[in-house]
Design a protein around this motif. Structure first.
Motif, PDB file in Angstrom:
ATOM      1  N   ASP A  60       7.891  44.318  24.333  1.00  0.00           N
ATOM      2  CA  ASP A  60       8.223  43.805  23.008  1.00  0.00           C
ATOM      3  C   ASP A  60       7.156  44.173  21.979  1.00  0.00           C
ATOM      4  O   ASP A  60       5.976  43.896  22.188  1.00  0.00           O
ATOM      5  CB  ASP A  60       8.324  42.274  23.060  1.00  0.00           C
ATOM      6  N   PRO A  61       7.550  44.766  20.845  1.00  0.00           N
ATOM      7  CA  PRO A  61       6.571  44.996  19.784  1.00  0.00           C
ATOM      8  C   PRO A  61       6.212  43.673  19.126  1.00  0.00           C
ATOM      9  O   PRO A  61       7.002  42.721  19.143  1.00  0.00           O
ATOM     10  CB  PRO A  61       7.319  45.911  18.808  1.00  0.00           C
ATOM     11  N   GLU A  62       5.000  43.612  18.568  1.00  0.00           N
ATOM     12  CA  GLU A  62       4.542  42.425  17.853  1.00  0.00           C
ATOM     13  C   GLU A  62       3.816  42.874  16.590  1.00  0.00           C
ATOM     14  O   GLU A  62       3.047  43.829  16.632  1.00  0.00           O
ATOM     15  CB  GLU A  62       3.553  41.612  18.697  1.00  0.00           C
ATOM     16  N   THR A  63       4.065  42.164  15.495  1.00  0.00           N
ATOM     17  CA  THR A  63       3.330  42.401  14.261  1.00  0.00           C
ATOM     18  C   THR A  63       2.687  41.084  13.854  1.00  0.00           C
ATOM     19  O   THR A  63       3.371  40.062  13.762  1.00  0.00           O
ATOM     20  CB  THR A  63       4.248  42.934  13.148  1.00  0.00           C
ATOM     21  N   PHE A  64       1.373  41.116  13.653  1.00  0.00           N
ATOM     22  CA  PHE A  64       0.587  39.935  13.309  1.00  0.00           C
ATOM     23  C   PHE A  64       0.111  40.053  11.865  1.00  0.00           C
ATOM     24  O   PHE A  64      -0.466  41.078  11.485  1.00  0.00           O
ATOM     25  CB  PHE A  64      -0.645  39.820  14.213  1.00  0.00           C
ATOM     26  N   ILE A  65       0.327  39.010  11.083  1.00  0.00           N
ATOM     27  CA  ILE A  65      -0.158  38.942   9.710  1.00  0.00           C
ATOM     28  C   ILE A  65      -1.181  37.807   9.680  1.00  0.00           C
ATOM     29  O   ILE A  65      -0.821  36.642   9.872  1.00  0.00           O
ATOM     30  CB  ILE A  65       0.989  38.685   8.719  1.00  0.00           C
ATOM     31  N   GLN A  66      -2.441  38.151   9.487  1.00  0.00           N
ATOM     32  CA  GLN A  66      -3.511  37.149   9.532  1.00  0.00           C
ATOM     33  C   GLN A  66      -3.468  36.300   8.271  1.00  0.00           C
ATOM     34  O   GLN A  66      -3.533  36.819   7.163  1.00  0.00           O
ATOM     35  CB  GLN A  66      -4.870  37.830   9.692  1.00  0.00           C
ATOM     36  N   LEU A 114       3.388  35.757  13.395  1.00  0.00           N
ATOM     37  CA  LEU A 114       3.744  36.735  14.412  1.00  0.00           C
ATOM     38  C   LEU A 114       5.239  37.008  14.315  1.00  0.00           C
ATOM     39  O   LEU A 114       6.047  36.074  14.335  1.00  0.00           O
ATOM     40  CB  LEU A 114       3.410  36.189  15.806  1.00  0.00           C
ATOM     41  N   VAL A 115       5.593  38.276  14.190  1.00  0.00           N
ATOM     42  CA  VAL A 115       6.995  38.683  14.186  1.00  0.00           C
ATOM     43  C   VAL A 115       7.216  39.509  15.440  1.00  0.00           C
ATOM     44  O   VAL A 115       6.537  40.510  15.672  1.00  0.00           O
ATOM     45  CB  VAL A 115       7.343  39.516  12.921  1.00  0.00           C
ATOM     46  N   SER A 116       8.154  39.070  16.277  1.00  0.00           N
ATOM     47  CA  SER A 116       8.442  39.776  17.519  1.00  0.00           C
ATOM     48  C   SER A 116       9.912  39.591  17.881  1.00  0.00           C
ATOM     49  O   SER A 116      10.740  39.333  17.009  1.00  0.00           O
ATOM     50  CB  SER A 116       7.518  39.289  18.646  1.00  0.00           C
ATOM     51  N   THR A 117      10.189  39.673  19.155  1.00  0.00           N
ATOM     52  CA  THR A 117      11.563  39.602  19.652  1.00  0.00           C
ATOM     53  C   THR A 117      11.901  38.195  20.146  1.00  0.00           C
ATOM     54  O   THR A 117      11.003  37.391  20.417  1.00  0.00           O
ATOM     55  CB  THR A 117      11.755  40.574  20.826  1.00  0.00           C
ATOM     56  N   SER A 118      13.171  37.948  20.305  1.00  0.00           N
ATOM     57  CA  SER A 118      13.600  36.669  20.879  1.00  0.00           C
ATOM     58  C   SER A 118      13.132  36.559  22.331  1.00  0.00           C
ATOM     59  O   SER A 118      12.911  35.450  22.826  1.00  0.00           O
ATOM     60  CB  SER A 118      15.119  36.520  20.784  1.00  0.00           C
ATOM     61  N   THR A 119      12.934  37.675  23.004  1.00  0.00           N
ATOM     62  CA  THR A 119      12.458  37.647  24.391  1.00  0.00           C
ATOM     63  C   THR A 119      11.061  37.022  24.465  1.00  0.00           C
ATOM     64  O   THR A 119      10.804  36.169  25.328  1.00  0.00           O
ATOM     65  CB  THR A 119      12.443  39.066  24.995  1.00  0.00           C
TER      66      THR A 119
END
Length: 176
Positions: A60-66, A114-119
């Protein structure tokens, strides 16, 4: 007359103080959008001071915005692993399959979106412990909690580093 009930399929404001909140072996995860199939899962994550997330990877990709605080994230480059300081306003993207880790060496909490997948969201639900009320403090994970985590991670196909691999990048093998 307008229907005042909010449908889960209608746009709506999210009350970030009234959302499902989990202790995920030290870090706290709050679901800003619930994990639903074929939709991104948006979470607020808080990593308390002194807490680490050991070296791991998943599809799963993840994007983190601090949002606040400072954290170090481990990134893999062709030359090897490197720790990167992430500060408020920074965005850190982890492609699916990339090995990564986090550590909060500061004296305050590090808060990120954190934006990622439902998984990933479902995985956090399976391993996390619900938090209710104002308390956000948790004890270090028990041996049973760690075994549950490792078994669940394996069922999802997630990879976790060995204690030796974590030590080689400057992490203790136990979250905290």
């Amino acid at each position: 007359m307008l229907d005042t009930a909010v449908s889960e399929h209608a746009g709506h404001l999210v009350d970030p103080y009234n959302v499902e909140t989990l202790d995920v072996l030290g870090p706290v995860v709050q679901f800003l959008t619930p994990p639903r199939d074929d939709e991104p899962c948006v979470m607020r994550g808080t990593i308390p001071p002194g807490v680490i997330v050991p070296l791991h990877s998943h599809a799963d990709p993840e994007t983190f915005i601090q949002m606040s605080g400072e954290i170090e994230r481990l990134s893999q480059s062709p030359e090897g692993f490197v720790w990167v300081s992430i500060r408020p306003g920074d965005i850190f993207h982890v492609p699916g399959g990339a090995k990564h880790a986090f550590r909060n060496l500061s004296t305050g909490p590090a808060v990120m979106i954190l934006v990622s997948t439902s998984t990933i969201g479902r995985f956090f639900r399976e391993i996390g412990k619900p938090i209710t009320g104002e308390s956000r403090h948790s004890d270090p994970p028990s041996a049973d909690a760690m075994q549950h985590f490792l078994k669940t991670a394996a069922a999802y196909g997630y990879w976790n580093a060995t204690p030796e691999e974590n030590a080689s990048v400057g992490l203790s093998s136990t979250p905290r």
